[in-house]
Design a protein around this motif. Structure first.
Motif, PDB file in Angstrom:
ATOM      1  N   ILE A 114      -1.942-127.004  -2.176  1.00  0.00           N
ATOM      2  CA  ILE A 114      -1.963-125.651  -1.603  1.00  0.00           C
ATOM      3  C   ILE A 114      -3.238-124.923  -2.016  1.00  0.00           C
ATOM      4  O   ILE A 114      -3.873-124.237  -1.198  1.00  0.00           O
ATOM      5  CB  ILE A 114      -0.705-124.877  -2.032  1.00  0.00           C
ATOM      6  N   ALA A 115      -3.643-125.066  -3.270  1.00  0.00           N
ATOM      7  CA  ALA A 115      -4.871-124.417  -3.726  1.00  0.00           C
ATOM      8  C   ALA A 115      -6.095-124.963  -2.996  1.00  0.00           C
ATOM      9  O   ALA A 115      -6.997-124.206  -2.615  1.00  0.00           O
ATOM     10  CB  ALA A 115      -5.020-124.599  -5.237  1.00  0.00           C
ATOM     11  N   ALA A 116      -6.139-126.283  -2.772  1.00  0.00           N
ATOM     12  CA  ALA A 116      -7.276-126.868  -2.050  1.00  0.00           C
ATOM     13  C   ALA A 116      -7.317-126.395  -0.602  1.00  0.00           C
ATOM     14  O   ALA A 116      -8.397-126.104  -0.062  1.00  0.00           O
ATOM     15  CB  ALA A 116      -7.194-128.393  -2.114  1.00  0.00           C
ATOM     16  N   ALA A 117      -6.146-126.310   0.042  1.00  0.00           N
ATOM     17  CA  ALA A 117      -6.123-125.827   1.426  1.00  0.00           C
ATOM     18  C   ALA A 117      -6.593-124.381   1.509  1.00  0.00           C
ATOM     19  O   ALA A 117      -7.340-123.999   2.419  1.00  0.00           O
ATOM     20  CB  ALA A 117      -4.715-125.963   2.002  1.00  0.00           C
ATOM     21  N   ARG A 118      -6.175-123.560   0.557  1.00  0.00           N
ATOM     22  CA  ARG A 118      -6.605-122.160   0.568  1.00  0.00           C
ATOM     23  C   ARG A 118      -8.104-122.040   0.310  1.00  0.00           C
ATOM     24  O   ARG A 118      -8.770-121.204   0.924  1.00  0.00           O
ATOM     25  CB  ARG A 118      -5.827-121.372  -0.475  1.00  0.00           C
ATOM     26  N   ARG A 119      -8.651-122.822  -0.581  1.00  0.00           N
ATOM     27  CA  ARG A 119     -10.102-122.781  -0.811  1.00  0.00           C
ATOM     28  C   ARG A 119     -10.863-123.181   0.440  1.00  0.00           C
ATOM     29  O   ARG A 119     -11.904-122.588   0.775  1.00  0.00           O
ATOM     30  CB  ARG A 119     -10.471-123.709  -1.969  1.00  0.00           C
ATOM     31  N   PHE A 120     -10.359-124.181   1.154  1.00  0.00           N
ATOM     32  CA  PHE A 120     -11.010-124.616   2.391  1.00  0.00           C
ATOM     33  C   PHE A 120     -10.997-123.498   3.437  1.00  0.00           C
ATOM     34  O   PHE A 120     -12.015-123.229   4.093  1.00  0.00           O
ATOM     35  CB  PHE A 120     -10.296-125.867   2.909  1.00  0.00           C
ATOM     36  N   ILE A 121      -9.871-122.809   3.578  1.00  0.00           N
ATOM     37  CA  ILE A 121      -9.762-121.729   4.563  1.00  0.00           C
ATOM     38  C   ILE A 121     -10.675-120.570   4.179  1.00  0.00           C
ATOM     39  O   ILE A 121     -11.370-119.995   5.028  1.00  0.00           O
ATOM     40  CB  ILE A 121      -8.302-121.264   4.682  1.00  0.00           C
ATOM     41  N   ARG A 122     -10.691-120.197   2.908  1.00  0.00           N
ATOM     42  CA  ARG A 122     -11.552-119.085   2.480  1.00  0.00           C
ATOM     43  C   ARG A 122     -13.026-119.427   2.678  1.00  0.00           C
ATOM     44  O   ARG A 122     -13.833-118.564   3.041  1.00  0.00           O
ATOM     45  CB  ARG A 122     -11.278-118.736   1.024  1.00  0.00           C
TER      46      ARG A 122
END
Length: 655
Positions: free
Chosen positions: A214-222
């Motif tokens: 989840i943290a990696a997906a959020r970093r990618f989106i940001r």
């Protein structure tokens, strides 16, 4: 690109989506699994984009290895294919490197907030850590306050937002807890137990946030969002062309993962809400009621009380304390809210801060910047004002500035029933003479020079043109009889042309003009609208000059609200010309009441500036003023003035 707040965990769960994410959640672990599945879908899109960028390189490797081993030909079409694929490989790798560098270096959007150090609020940090222990989730890494009625978690692990990141463990980045952002009105209005119940589902969101996928997906989106913001603000042909390509790629990827991101955040919110069910469930219901009440009081305080001060170059330094006064006044007026006043005997959540006044001052300054676009630091033209000084320094000055503007507009108009500038100059009565021929322009921020006016409409006398600057009618009118070509009176007409001494501004002049001429109301309203619009443009230009914003953008910075584009959330739509005229007539009436009837300016916590007569607020002025402005009927206003002893023929003091 429009600023979008980072992903957050709302304390009020949204309704179930069409896929029924919430209906599938039977435990916090189920919600985390749903969110993790959507996060993996986001990461698969990232992997597919990377594979597409490396596809030409893979084909080139196959062609080169096949030629070296003799399985593929080395001449003819195979040689041409190697050159073509090799060129595409170099181009794709360069473009992929460009996109990767911009995404990695672009700074994600950061919500403006006031950081709260642990030394400044040890009790608040202790409350949050105890709450995290009860929920069995990681504690937030820090706490910040925002001048808004909302709370969320915000990831600030980007290198531009804080200290260097810790070292990776076993090839994966060590999880870092997000920052807890709390609405500052909650701390002043809510009690300690209510704040704990309100923050429970928000703090519970740190558990899913710590999951690596989840943290990696959020970093990618940001990163994609920040890259799109950089591309949208690119300037210069050399920089804009490559960044435009990066922006298109970022927006394409954002559209590809949009549905997965929505469902991932819903799963995170559902898991956090389910985990927080065991913590102060009864108090959470009470806290939700206080959220709506605090939002109503905060909105009225900003739009009715703070906005007039901001327009005058002053900012109230204790907005959060004003919320308590506004909601207490609401509970006094509304019988349905009588129970809310009894809560004031309990310990407020602001007691968790070591210096509440200092935090309130910083949050108030940030609120002025977000909702009005004021400077980031106090200065000579941007000074704080205390609530005790508000009636005299804001209310009274606001009334007199608006009354002065109204009389300047009347000075620039022709006499009632006259549309010709020549006849207006000849028929002008002493009551219509300007109060001062060289008075400087007055605005909410003080006397300032005005920019040149736009050309007036063709076929319309300049005296009647709403866009013409005030005081331009006499300069543009033809020279009257008995004057020389330079506009100076001849010896025979010098005595007759001498201007009469200007009388002081009176309320009777305003009432007679609006009641006598049915067409003057529209003209005065139009001129007031043009004058206020001109002053607002000049003030915006001055603020841009003070802030040093020259329109350029740093390519490494994302779509950060602190980099211009303020205010983010304008409080009110532009007022119509009729509303402006009604406000200015009301201000003139209040000035006359203060100067001739012993009234006083006051502050109403829910309605803003108020007129106090014999210590009591008079809220019945609006209907007589609207009757004069809309219908030209002055009798209701004259009756109101007679009832409180106002003498409209007496001159009033202007700013």
């Amino acid at each position: 690109m429009t600023f979008v707040r980072p992903s957050r965990v709302l304390f009020r769960p949204a309704p179930a989506g069409p896929q029924g994410v919430y209906r599938l959640v039977a435990s916090p672990e189920t919600g985390v699994l749903v969110a993790r599945g959507r996060a993996l879908a986001v990461l698969r899109v990232r992997g597919a984009a990377l594979a597409l960028a490396l596809l030409p390189a893979a084909v080139a490797v196959v062609l080169l290895v096949g030629g070296a081993t003799g399985r593929l030909g080395t001449e003819g079409g195979w040689a041409v294919a190697r050159w073509v694929v090799g060129s595409l490989t170099v181009l794709s790798l360069l473009l992929a490197a460009l996109v990767s560098v911009v995404v990695a270096r672009a700074r994600p959007a950061l919500s403006p907030s006031v950081p709260v150090a642990e030394e400044a609020a040890p009790d608040l940090y202790r409350l949050v850590r105890d709450l995290a222990d009860r929920l069995d989730v990681p504690a937030p890494s820090a706490i910040a306050l925002t001048p808004d009625c909302d709370s969320w978690l915000e990831d600030r692990t980007h290198r531009a937002h804080g200290p260097p990141r810790p070292a990776r463990r076993a090839g994966r980045r060590a999880p870092e807890a997000p920052v807890l952002v709390i609405g500052s009105p909650f701390l002043w209005w809510m009690r300690v137990a209510e704040l704990r119940a309100l923050l429970a589902p928000v703090v519970a969101g740190t558990g899913p946030s710590a999951h690596p996928d989840i943290a990696a997906a959020r970093r990618f989106i940001r990163g994609l969002d920040a890259a799109a913001g950089v591309a949208a603000r690119a300037r210069g042909p050399l920089r804009a062309l490559p960044l435009r390509f990066v922006g298109r790629v970022a927006r394409l990827l954002l559209r590809a993962v949009g549905d997965h991101v929505v469902l991932m955040e819903r799963g995170v919110a559902a898991a956090a809400s389910e985990r927080a069910q065991s913590v102060d469930y009864g108090l959470r219901i009470v806290a939700q009621e206080q959220v709506g009440l605090a939002y109503a009081g905060w909105d009225r305080l900003l739009t009715r009380v703070a906005l007039p001060a901001w327009r005058m170059g002053r900012w109230p330094s204790r907005l959060d304390a004003g919320v308590v006064s506004a909601l207490t006044e609401l509970s006094r007026r509304d019988r349905l809210a009588e129970g809310f006043a009894s809560r004031l005997g309990e310990r407020p959540a602001c007691d968790l801060l070591e210096e509440p006044g200092t935090i309130d001052r910083a949050a108030s300054l940030l609120a002025a910047r977000l909702f009005h676009g004021g400077p980031a630091e106090p200065g000579p033209g941007w000074s704080p004002v205390a609530w005790q000084q508000y009636p005299e320094e804001i209310v009274d000055r606001k009334w007199r500035l608006e009354a002065a503007r109204l009389h300047r507009v009347l000075d620039a108009l022709p006499a009632a029933g006259t549309a010709d500038p020549d006849r207006a100059a000849a028929d002008r009565t002493p009551a219509d003479a300007p109060a001062t021929a060289t008075a400087p322009p007055l605005t909410y921020a003080g006397a300032r020079a005005r920019t040149s006016a736009a050309p007036h409409a063709e076929g319309l006398p300049r005296t009647l043109d709403p866009a013409a600057p005030l005081g331009s009618s006499r300069a543009d009118a033809p020279a009257p009889a008995g004057t020389t070509g330079a506009g100076e009176p001849s010896g025979a007409a010098e005595a007759a042309a001498a201007p009469a001494p200007p009388p002081g501004p009176t309320l009777a002049r305003v009432i007679d003009r609006l009641a006598r001429d049915p067409d003057s109301g529209d003209l005065v309203a139009a001129r007031l609208g043009a004058e206020v619009a001109r002053e607002e443009r000049e003030e915006a230009a001055r603020q841009a000059t003070r802030s040093g914003r020259d329109g350029t953008a740093d390519p490494d910075r994302g779509d950060d609200p602190a980099d211009g584009g303020l205010p983010l959330f304008p409080l009110q739509p532009p007022r119509t010309a009729r509303e402006l005229l009604a406000d200015h007539v009301t201000a003139m009436v209040c000035c006359a009441a203060v100067d001739t009837a012993g009234a006083a300016p006051g502050l109403d916590w829910l309605d803003g500036p108020a007129l106090l007569v014999d210590g009591a607020r008079r809220a019945d002025l609006g209907r007589p003023v609207l009757s004069l402005v809309d219908d030209g009927d002055a009798e209701p206003l004259r009756g109101w003035l007679h009832g409180i002893g106002v003498r409209p023929e007496k001159p009033v003091r202007l700013a």
